[in-house]
Enzyme design. Structure first.
Site: not given
Ligand code: NDP
Length: 445
Positions: A124, A164
């Site tokens: 990562k 991510d």
């Molecule tokens: P994105 O950046 O596309 O979206 C993240 C979302 O979560 C946004 O809406 C963001 O809001 C919100 N967010 C981020 N940080 C915080 C926080 N501290 N508190 C509240 N809301 C928060 O990321 P992903 O959708 O790709 O990832 C989301 C989760 O899924 C993560 O935990 C990631 O590790 C996990 N994941 C992702 C994969 C992938 O293929 N993308 C695979 C497996 C797991 P804002 O815009 O305000 O920051």
């Protein structure tokens, strides 16, 4: 091996890394019994070798903003374990990124990747760079500067990053473009690439879709075959959350919440396909905030809030780590929630997990439920090696099969004497056993 002793030692050697300690604690608790039944593991000190990353690169990234200011950020790549394949795991751009967060994610990724049935090790990376409010040029400058430092440590058989939080198709393309220029090869050393240059169909959708495929497998064990009548609360509004919502709608379920780091929206009528299309546009084209949905459709917006107080039957946390605590878990159960399936990595605190298990609801930890993303990345690597592309249907079919296999592996190792399936235990043991056996076979390295 005694979990408490190993943990105390890791806390002494690596202080101030709470997320890393939390992730290690959860896995060690689950595997202690199995580990101790294999004296050969202890003889090879497998536990320390599996908890401590192979190596961590840590470096400064210097880049130019649009006003000509010279800016710096810290960036890292954690190469955790390559016993079963090249290091594989996403890059995260978020101001909260720290060695502790990346070490927890890389550790989890190692077991998740083992579960996928594909030959991928765990890694990562990321940076405390905040992409919010940055222009395209600034994003490109940053991605290129980061790659200048990191590219030598990557490669199709060495380490293959992906996206991510804060890293989507745009950022992957900028990083891969620079990587390619420096490495002078075109072997696909990144996944989540654009479809025109080696990306796989279904990769953007895969984590969200995979989570729902896993959920359907769990529901089947309770005699439920579709999502009709199910009310889902989803957190986040990024890649994982939006495609999770899309699949829920496709299977007849209702989606009542989405969120971002500023707050959440509650739409009692449900976020239908048309409203979801608006969210895709809002997030991907305008990079707007979820608050704007409430303004457009006149529904409730709770600034600073999290959606777990809204009445739902299924909760799908899909934003970030530790976003659902013990109190939230109690509220969900009180409101009739029957299943929690994690799209995000470690979104539930240890207290929340305890509540879910105590109440014996269906609970899928992220390392099993969100493994569809990296699985499809594995399929992207295969397509790149073969220099061909599979159709949408072919990739989706493989994804469904893999999620079914992961579910079966969790059941194999997680079923308890009363028949309850403890997916935490099942996922941890299944993932651990595969990595451990590979490490034993490969000797002391
Ligand atoms: P994105 O950046 O596309 O979206 C993240 C979302 O979560 C946004 O809406 C963001 O809001 C919100 N967010 C981020 N940080 C915080 C926080 N501290 N508190 C509240 N809301 C928060 O990321 P992903 O959708 O790709 O990832 C989301 C989760 O899924 C993560 O935990 C990631 O590790 C996990 N994941 C992702 C994969 C992938 O293929 N993308 C695979 C497996 C797991 P804002 O815009 O305000 O920051």
């Amino acid at each position: 091996m005694k979990t408490e002793e190993v943990l105390n030692d890791l806390q002494r050697r690596f202080p101030n890394e709470p997320e890393y300690h939390q992730a290690v604690h959860e896995v060690l608790e689950s595997i202690e019994e199995v580990y101790n039944a294999h004296p050969e593991f202890e003889k090879l000190n497998l536990i320390e070798r599996i908890c401590i990353p192979d190596r961590i690169f840590s470096f400064r990234v210097t880049w130019l903003d649009d006003k000509g200011n010279v800016r710096t950020n810290m960036a890292y790549r954690v190469q955790h374990n390559n016993a079963i394949g090249p290091y594989k795991g996403g890059m995260r751009f978020h101001p909260s990124v720290s060695p502790s967060i990346l070490k927890f994610l890389a550790f989890e990724q190692t077991f998740k990747n083992a579960l996928t049935t594909l030959p991928m090790g765990g890694g990562k990376g990321g940076s405390d760079f905040n992409p919010k409010g940055k222009s395209n040029t600034e994003i490109m400058n940053f991605c290129q500067a980061l790659m200048l430092e990191l590219w030598r440590n990557l490669g199709p058989d060495t380490d293959v990053p992906a996206g991510d939080i804060g890293v989507g198709g745009r950022e992957v393309a900028y990083m891969y473009g620079m990587y390619k220029k420096l490495a002078r090869e075109n072997t696909g050393t990144f996944t989540g690439k654009g479809i025109e240059f080696g990306g796989s169909l279904i990769r953007p959708e895969a984590t969200g879709y995979g989570n729902i495929y896993f959920l359907m497998n769990m529901l089947k064990s309770r005699g439920i075959d579709d999502l009709k009548g199910q009310v889902t609360a989803i957190s986040g509004s990024g890649n994982v959350a939006t495609y999770t919502a899309q699949k829920v709608l496709e299977l007849g379920g209702k989606v009542i919440t989405l969120s971002d780091s500023d707050g959440y929206i509650y739409d009692p009528d449900g976020i239908d396909k048309e409203k979801l299309d608006y969210i895709f546009e809002l997030k991907n084209v305008y990079r707007g905030r979820i608050r704007e949905y409430a303004e457009k459709y006149g529904c409730k917006y709770v600034p600073g809030g999290r959606p777990w107080g809204e009445k739902c039957t299924i909760a799908l946390p899909s934003a970030t780590q530790n976003e659902l605590n013990g109190e939230d878990a109690e509220t969900l159960i009180k409101n009739g929630c029957i299943a929690v399936s994690e799209g995000a990595n470690m979104p539930s605190t240890p207290e929340a997990v305890e509540v879910f298990l105590k109440n014996k609801i269906l609970y899928a930890p992220g390392k099993a439920a969100n493994a569809g993303g990296v699985s499809t990345s594995g399929l992207e690597m295969t397509q790149n090696s073969m220099r061909l592309s599979w159709t949408r249907e072919e990739v989706d079919e493989k994804l469904r099969r893999i999620m079914g296999d992961i579910h079966d592996a969790c059941v194999k190792y997680g079923v308890e004497s009363d028949g309850y399936i403890n997916y935490v235990k099942g996922a941890n043991i299944a993932g651990f056993m595969k990595v451990a056996k590979a490490m034993v076979a490969q000797g002391v390295i």
